[in-house]
Design an enzyme around this catalytic site. Structure first.
Site, PDB file in Angstrom:
ATOM      1  N   LYS A   1     -19.903  35.619 -47.453  1.00  0.00           N
ATOM      2  CA  LYS A   1     -19.705  36.540 -46.336  1.00  0.00           C
ATOM      3  C   LYS A   1     -19.840  37.993 -46.804  1.00  0.00           C
ATOM      4  O   LYS A   1     -20.417  38.828 -46.113  1.00  0.00           O
ATOM      5  CB  LYS A   1     -18.316  36.324 -45.710  1.00  0.00           C
TER       6      LYS A   1
ATOM      7  N   GLU B   1     -13.267  21.350 -47.418  1.00  0.00           N
ATOM      8  CA  GLU B   1     -12.707  22.695 -47.562  1.00  0.00           C
ATOM      9  C   GLU B   1     -11.279  22.680 -48.095  1.00  0.00           C
ATOM     10  O   GLU B   1     -10.868  23.587 -48.818  1.00  0.00           O
ATOM     11  CB  GLU B   1     -12.759  23.398 -46.192  1.00  0.00           C
TER      12      GLU B   1
ATOM     13  N   HIS C   1     -29.844   1.010 -42.739  1.00  0.00           N
ATOM     14  CA  HIS C   1     -31.296   1.014 -42.909  1.00  0.00           C
ATOM     15  C   HIS C   1     -31.750   2.302 -43.572  1.00  0.00           C
ATOM     16  O   HIS C   1     -32.925   2.646 -43.522  1.00  0.00           O
ATOM     17  CB  HIS C   1     -31.978   0.831 -41.553  1.00  0.00           C
TER      18      HIS C   1
END
Lengths: 420, 420
Positions: A411, A276, A298
């Site tokens: 938003k 951010e 792995h």
């Protein structure tokens, strides 16, 4: 604590950037209290502020709660969660009070949290709700707060059990004040992802019995190291430069590869901080990833060792609290040699060193961080180091570390949809 | 189930690659049993094999275990863990038997696992150890197996409580045979990351009461869809092509952005599948990342929306099991509008759609996957789809999907260090 093994660090190149770095360090040093977003570095030494938080902690501990519910998302919960998992372990066995992080509105995640809380209330034990939102208008947080408050109210008059952590002039603050909930301020200029040493982190951590003085001392000591003007001894400056140079050199992914499962959330906390703060435009942004050793060897080692050379890896190694030795079962020597009777930490160490050697062999860029242990002191030092590093990195990349101008985008769309 | 919204899918371009894709699909279709690594697609329909696994499950269920400990790492545990978390939720409340995944030699992670197991043994209840290693020589797995076996042996004669899942000619298999443990074969040509429909996944999932027929049906139905030669209706072919084209177009990061916390491990399972299968050399490799909605919108949305345009995002949306409604507290309308009294799933949905719109606005590449629910059937379908997709993607990129030649590198160094 920090080693710059295979990261292409060149002192001469570093020197060229020293005036820029010094200038920013100077700005950070000279920031009085919270007059600008750099003020987050002043939190650990702000004893008046810390004492106010401690007073609320003492008051709430007297209620002898069995559970603390932290309601917050992103910068409002990642820091505390990182410290809790590092210090108490991911499984948090035998923790008293227990802690739950309600960090999303996913009903399948919230349902079991509500179940746990209700069971405690039914048994006539106490829970503390700590709702954290700087703006006071975070949809997920307010939604979850309402749900938990509603539950609590069915069993008790909520007044003494609710702690609101917010900006002093938010509507949530006003709401809390009206209902006589306890109020903890987040200084206005301290951004969410830089707020772990404010009440955002301190209140839940203190409630769990973490020694806040020790925690804050880790941060204070690191401030000293990182505002050091002898740049070569300044871990934040050197590491910011290493990340910067590697980014210019097309290492556009920064992997924090932690050899400790309990540190996964510390990785996630840093992921927000880097993502951010630095991801600002089409030219500037580094994608943070989190890997856990030995597990992810792995899972992604093939890619990391031999795939496109687009990553800088920061290996983080730490000391473990537990010690477990393998039994000596001779027959097993046929399956894996040389591990009979040895300690698990020795195997971890061998895999760690083996990985470092393989990265070297494959000419992959990496740095190493040795976190002495997972105490609150050390974790705080790590966090403070990383926050200052990010501010310096942003300066080198010429972006604003403290805003997130494009987050508003989804938003806004969400709000429109909710209106329907 | 799959939508290719904003991914730059061009039918004409796709057609150019159709012969290559058809050829590979043909190869997969014609693979008899497990004659080559493509044989993993035959597992769900191999009733003889499945019945053998079921017989062992029935036998072990008769012991009425309180806990199943799965000892395995990477391909040996990620699949089962993904399904367990998706189906039972990340918190796995009230699961009987409980399940633990011992997937690393981190002593701070293993200690609480051992504590839980010992408590059960002390109460004279049963645990089942399922040790899973294809090669039978995975250091972490053998080490943990020894430790748990040692613990179990202190309380019981271990014979009926241990299940070994391995290659038929591994030394672990021979060890298991000698000690009369139950043995479950992983067909030699089925690689770890393609093994979820073998005993590797089936045994632990069956032990927890998951309906294996339903689970395998999801996989079988998806095989039909994905070996469809009408390529445009083949979700594996289309998505492989989308990822391929985006990779050529410098989308070198593939983010699986799951709007469900319970699906985080499904993301991690896919992370291995993509990372290890495709990350083959300096020119070919896509870095897989996993994001969780709505949480990570508060952590990396700024970077994803406005940072370098180097990602293809696959949004995954699903239906939730729980339903929680917000209370109607009028006063809260001042904090966040339009959420009073609504369902959390409706907020999740609005945020999801808002995110999609923001990605469109910012011209970011993405696809959408609608997972109808989190049942074993749907999760299996998703996994089978993804495995076939990866094989096709590898073919488009001209790499071997089934090996991991460079992983040996750190293992070799580790072995040398352990010798000291």
């Amino acid at each position: 604590m920090f080693k710059y093994g295979n990261s292409g660090f060149v002192k001469r190149e570093f020197s060229k950037h020293s005036s820029l770095l010094k200038e920013e360090i100077d700005k950070i040093s000279k920031t009085k209290m919270y007059q600008n977003p750099r003020g987050f570095v002043n939190l650990p030494a702000d004893s008046k502020y810390v004492n106010r938080v401690k007073a609320v902690i003492r008051e709430k501990q007297k209620l002898n709660p069995s559970l603390v519910v932290v309601i917050g998302i992103g910068g409002s919960n990642l820091g505390a969660q990182a410290v809790v998992e590092a210090v108490f372990g991911k499984k948090q066995i035998n923790l008293n009070p227990k802690i739950l992080f309600a960090d999303t509105v996913d009903p399948d995640d919230l349902k079991p949290c509500l179940g746990i809380a209700e069971k405690i209330l039914k048994a006539d034990k106490n829970i503390i709700l700590n709702v954290i939102s700087k703006s006071g208008t975070t949809t997920e947080t307010i939604a979850n707060f309402e749900i938990f408050l509603d539950l609590l109210s069915k069993y008790k008059i909520p007044t003494p059990y609710v702690v609101v952590t917010s900006d002093k002039d938010s509507k949530l603050w006003a709401y809390g004040k009206k209902h006589r909930f306890s109020l903890l301020e987040v200084p206005k200029n301290v951004g969410g992802r830089f707020s772990v040493f404010s009440a955002v982190g301190l209140f839940p951590l203190g409630m769990l019995g973490i020694d806040l003085d020790d925690f804050l001392l880790g941060a204070k000591d690191m401030v000293k190291n990182c505002l050091n003007k002898s740049l070569l001894d300044n871990p934040a400056a050197v590491n910011a430069f290493v990340i910067y140079q590697n980014f210019l050199n097309n290492k556009i992914i920064y992997d924090t590869f932690l050899f400790s499962k309990d540190l996964e959330y510390l990785g996630k906390w840093y992921r927000q901080l880097l993502g951010e703060s630095i991801g600002k435009n089409s030219k500037v942004g580094i994608t943070p990833t989190v890997s856990i050793g030995t597990i992810d060897l792995h899972s992604v080692a093939q890619l990391y060792l031999a795939g496109p050379d687009d990553k800088l890896t920061n290996f983080v190694k730490t000391r473990f609290n537990a010690e477990i030795s393998l039994p000596k079962i001779k027959e097993f020597d046929k399956l894996v040699k040389n591990i009979q009777g040895i300690k698990l930490s020795k195997i971890m160490d061998a895999v760690y060193k083996g990985t470092i050697l393989a990265f070297k062999k494959h000419k992959r860029s990496f740095t190493e961080t040795v976190l002495p242990d997972k105490t609150p002191y050390s974790i705080a030092a790590f966090m403070q180091w990383k926050m200052i590093e990010i501010v310096l990195l942003a300066r080198l990349l010429n972006v604003n570390a403290f805003n997130q101008p494009n987050v508003e985008s989804y938003k806004k769309e969400t709000r429109k949809l909710l209106r329907k």
